[in-house]
Design an enzyme around this catalytic site. Structure first.
Site, PDB file in Angstrom:
ATOM      1  N   HIS A  11       0.985  -1.156  -0.138  1.00 32.25           N
ATOM      2  CA  HIS A  11      -0.160   0.120  -0.041  1.00 32.25           C
ATOM      3  C   HIS A  11       0.708   1.372  -0.043  1.00 32.25           C
ATOM      4  CE1 HIS A  11      -2.997  -2.914   1.492  1.00 32.25           C
ATOM      5  NE2 HIS A  11      -3.775  -2.368   0.590  1.00 32.25           N
ATOM      6  N   HIS A  15       1.228   1.493  -5.908  1.00 34.83           N
ATOM      7  CA  HIS A  15      -0.162   0.983  -5.820  1.00 34.83           C
ATOM      8  C   HIS A  15      -0.990   2.035  -6.221  1.00 34.83           C
ATOM      9  CE1 HIS A  15      -3.674  -1.224  -4.623  1.00 34.83           C
ATOM     10  NE2 HIS A  15      -3.754  -0.457  -3.814  1.00 34.83           N
ATOM     11  N   ASP A  54      -5.890   4.903  -0.483  1.00 34.95           N
ATOM     12  CA  ASP A  54      -5.120   4.256   0.587  1.00 34.95           C
ATOM     13  C   ASP A  54      -4.324   5.418   1.058  1.00 34.95           C
ATOM     14  OD1 ASP A  54      -5.927   1.884   0.744  1.00 34.95           O
ATOM     15  OD2 ASP A  54      -4.858   0.969  -1.008  1.00 34.95           O
TER      16      ASP A  54
END
Length: 262
Positions: A11, A15, A54
């Site tokens: 993460h 990503h 995220d």
């Protein structure tokens, strides 16, 4: 980009870029925008959600955050902890007319509120605890209408694709965006196996790092997070149907089955 922790094996900013690119490709190649199914504001909200989904990810899951009573867990009352925190902190970047990051400042208050609502709901839908709710809502409320798009697209120009499509309600539009970002988030299963395997190993290592912290804190070690157990990583279950078999996760299978060009 600075809000993504590149010490996270999975993460991280790579990503985030990967998911954002895949979401944009999905919208473009499926002709959801050119056919009039989605409008510019819907797509803008979805893209911002993809970028922020995220943001400030701690490299652990929500269960861990709740167990250790993290600041984020306390702040968000143990509910969608990471997703709520990403949305809140990310949207703070767009607050304040004098901020260079607030590229929405020239829009009307009503438009900004609409985009903000799209960003929040779409990020929260990436919580895997919402997986089956998102999928069932898509199948019941949106999938029948998208089948009309697929039918109309056969031999018809893009400009005409939406002519026979019932207008999606605001709720249905949100569900479609939720499904689109979910597909983008899980979509590395569609890339060549060499690249896909790199993502799998990165996620597996992030799971294992959480397990290491849990062991150090004398907490129960979460499912898939114990590096001392054979066949413990996401290759054997978890966030989507990873190798062996490399089956497509259900969201991608469902969406790809009805959208032209996807």
């Amino acid at each position: 980009e600075e809000g993504y922790n590149d010490s996270n094996p999975y993460h991280n900013s790579t990503h985030a870029a990967d998911v954002t690119h895949r979401f944009a490709a999905l919208i473009t190649n499926s002709r959801l925008l050119s056919s009039g199914v989605l409008c510019d504001l819907d797509v803008l909200g979805g893209l911002i959600a993809a970028i922020l989904h995220d943001y400030l990810h701690p490299g652990t899951n929500n269960i861990f955050q709740v167990r250790v009573s993290s600041t984020a867990a306390i702040l968000h009352n143990d509910i969608h902890v990471i997703e709520n925190h990403s949305a809140m902190k990310g949207l703070m970047l767009l607050k304040g007319d004098d901020k260079p990051t607030n590229f929405l400042s020239t829009l009307s208050r009503k438009t900004r509120k609409r985009i903000r609502g799209t960003v929040i709901s779409t990020i929260l839908a990436t919580d895997m605890s919402e997986h089956f709710d998102v999928l069932s809502s898509f199948k019941a409320k949106v999938l029948p209408k998208l089948r009309k798009v697929a039918k109309a697209s056969r031999g018809v120009r893009d400009m005409e694709l939406g002519m026979d499509l019932d207008t999606l309600s605001q709720e249905e539009t949100q569900i479609l965006l939720h499904m689109g970002l979910k597909c983008a988030d899980l979509g590395h299963v569609t890339v060549p196996i060499e690249a896909h395997s790199l993502w799998v190993r990165s996620l597996q290592e992030e799971f294992y790092k959480q397990g290491d912290w849990e062991r150090e804190l004398k907490l129960p070690i979460s499912f898939l997070c114990d590096r001392t157990k054979e066949r413990s990583g996401p290759n054997y279950g978890g966030k989507s149907a990873w190798v062996p078999g490399r089956h497509l996760p259900t969201p991608i299978h469902e969406l790809g089955g009805v959208l032209p060009g996807l």
